[in-house]
Design an enzyme around this catalytic site. Structure first.
Site, PDB file in Angstrom:
ATOM      1  CD  GLN A  43      39.120  36.163  39.376  1.00  0.00           C
ATOM      2  OE1 GLN A  43      40.243  35.375  39.229  1.00  0.00           O
ATOM      3  NE2 GLN A  43      38.387  36.590  38.384  1.00  0.00           N
ATOM      4  N   GLY A  44      37.358  37.742  43.501  1.00  0.00           N
ATOM      5  CA  GLY A  44      35.836  38.035  43.809  1.00  0.00           C
ATOM      6  C   GLY A  44      35.676  39.519  42.641  1.00  0.00           C
ATOM      7  N   GLY A  45      34.838  38.811  41.676  1.00  0.00           N
ATOM      8  CA  GLY A  45      34.539  39.979  40.634  1.00  0.00           C
ATOM      9  C   GLY A  45      35.903  40.061  39.827  1.00  0.00           C
ATOM     10  CG  PHE A  46      36.383  41.943  36.641  1.00  0.00           C
ATOM     11  CD1 PHE A  46      37.046  41.356  35.672  1.00  0.00           C
ATOM     12  CD2 PHE A  46      35.106  42.016  36.784  1.00  0.00           C
ATOM     13  CE1 PHE A  46      36.159  40.932  34.604  1.00  0.00           C
ATOM     14  CE2 PHE A  46      34.091  41.463  36.100  1.00  0.00           C
ATOM     15  CZ  PHE A  46      34.660  40.963  34.813  1.00  0.00           C
ATOM     16  N   GLY A  47      38.548  41.538  41.211  1.00  0.00           N
ATOM     17  CA  GLY A  47      39.794  41.766  42.080  1.00  0.00           C
ATOM     18  C   GLY A  47      40.249  40.587  42.657  1.00  0.00           C
ATOM     19  CG  LEU A  48      43.758  39.112  42.572  1.00  0.00           C
ATOM     20  CD1 LEU A  48      45.134  39.042  42.229  1.00  0.00           C
ATOM     21  CD2 LEU A  48      43.174  37.542  42.178  1.00  0.00           C
ATOM     22  CG  LEU A  49      38.761  38.424  47.859  1.00  0.00           C
ATOM     23  CD1 LEU A  49      37.582  37.304  47.597  1.00  0.00           C
ATOM     24  CD2 LEU A  49      38.511  39.467  48.522  1.00  0.00           C
ATOM     25  CE  LYS A  69      35.761  42.269  45.851  1.00  0.00           C
ATOM     26  NZ  LYS A  69      34.239  42.276  45.955  1.00  0.00           N
ATOM     27  CG  ASP A 175      23.464  39.758  43.224  1.00  0.00           C
ATOM     28  OD1 ASP A 175      22.450  38.917  42.718  1.00  0.00           O
ATOM     29  OD2 ASP A 175      24.751  39.612  42.941  1.00  0.00           O
TER      30      ASP A 175
END
Length: 400
Positions: A43-49, A69, A175
């Site tokens: 999971q990256g942030g609010f998405g799926l990889l 993503k 970041d």
């Protein structure tokens, strides 16, 4: 492995998570190219990889070269990333830069496509990018939260290459941190800067943004590394990225930044960084002993300190500072990323290791002296018992 979050302090806190798609789902990008999903890998942030490959009759296996993503279309982070990737990360653009600057590789992920996908009456945004391996935060923890000095300087050089490229293409990252630095899936000696969810276009069409403090935007980014500009609510600029890089290199080398004990107090962290900027030498003394202090990192931070909000950094001068640091420890940038301390003493804790080694050797010498003393006692007592020496002589020689 991919980072879980794009940063702190920006955008709505509540967003929808993407639903998991079954392996074999086919997505078509805006260029009409079809991509097939494999297994989800995180999971990256609010998405799926997902692992992914170009669409074919074959199943997407564990060796897939791409990652896709996917986020619900009304979420923001991926949309922000997409703007950066579409403007600055197209393969031919990166290849052209590498050729003109004579670099072997550039640690910017390539953009391969994007689009919208509908399923179950819902719309999803997706982006196709290169697949990567583990992140440097994991390597940092595995290394006892210390990287060798040679490695830190090499990472600094790679990041200067990356930052110069994205800065010249009108963006700043904002970041930079170990969890946003991923090793190549195919070449563990190559490192890539990922997660452009906080990337900011500081110079649209070549027009620089003006310095403006906004209390609503204070402390954007990752609190331990984010720039003083971000703490004040100012949009990030080129010097912001370099300031963040300085903090990262110091942490990688000394294990912990002085303000990491109070990360919940953002004003304390901001004020600590202000004191660091006012007196870089004092800051370095808090992080390192006098024997271990890396002069090149102090010079790097002093150079960044001179930059105004709109200044273009002297990237080559900063590279020269880090290269001089490599030379000072008898190392060179050989393109090999070694995560354990080397035998020639260029590791972060070489001085401490030498001290420990010295104490161990001194202890062994003391033990040997004690053993000799015991043998001497035994010999003298035995000689007295055999009548070989007198009581007076025994006492005179019993001086240990």
């Amino acid at each position: 492995m991919y980072p879980k979050a794009a940063g702190k302090g920006r955008g709505p806190e509540k967003r929808k998570l993407a639903e998991e798609f079954p392996p074999g789902e086919v997505l078509t990008d805006t260029g009409k190219k079809s991509w097939k999903l494999g297994a989800p890998i995180g999971q990256g942030g609010f998405g799926l990889l997902y692992l992914a490959d170009e669409n074919s009759s074959k199943t997407v296996g564990a060796g897939a070269p791409y990652v896709i993503k996917v986020e619900p279309s009304d979420n923001g982070p991926l949309f922000s990333e997409l703007k950066f990737y579409m403007r600055a990360a197209k393969p031919d653009l990166i290849q052209s830069w590498m050729k003109s600057h004579k670099t072997k590789y550039l640690g910017v992920p390539k953009y391969w496509g994007s689009g919208l996908h509908e399923k179950g009456g819902k719309r999803y945004r997706f982006m196709v990018m290169d697949r990567f391996g583990t992140d440097l935060q994991k390597k940092f923890e595995e290394s006892g939260r210390r990287f060798p000095r040679k490695l830190v300087l090499q990472l600094g050089l790679r990041l200067l290459d990356i930052l110069e490229y994205i800065h010249e293409h009108e963006y700043v990252h904002a970041d930079i941190k170990a969890s946003n630095l991923l090793l190549s899936h195919n070449n563990p000696d190559q490192v890539y800067l990922v997660d452009y969810g906080l990337a900011y276009r500081y110079s649209p069409e070549g027009i620089l943004k003006e310095y403006k403090e906004d209390p609503k935007r204070c402390h954007d980014g990752t609190i331990e590394f984010t720039s003083i500009d971000a703490h004040k609510g100012v949009s990030p600029c080129r010097r912001s990225d370099l300031e963040i890089l300085g903090y990262c290199m110091v942490q990688w080398l000394c294990s912990k930044l002085p303000w990491e004990d109070k990360l919940q107090d953002s004003l304390y962290v901001r004020d600590s960084k202000l004191r660091c900027r006012e007196n870089v030498s004092e800051f370095m003394s808090k992080c390192f002993s006098s024997q271990d202090k890396p002069d090149e990192l102090q010079k790097f931070m002093e150079e960044v300190k001179t930059l105004s909000y709109t200044d273009k950094p002297a990237y080559q001068k900063l590279r020269s500072i880090l290269e001089a640091g490599l030379k000072s420890i008898g190392a060179k940038d050989d393109d090999k990323l070694e995560f354990s301390s080397s035998v020639n003493g260029v590791g972060p804790s070489s001085s401490m290791e030498e001290k420990v080694k010295g104490r161990e050797e001194a202890s062994k010498e003391g033990e040997m002296e004690d053993l000799i003393a015991v043998v001497k006692c035994i010999f003298l007592v035995a000689s007295f018992s055999a009548g070989m020496i007198s009581w007076t002589k025994l006492l005179s020689r019993f001086s240990l």
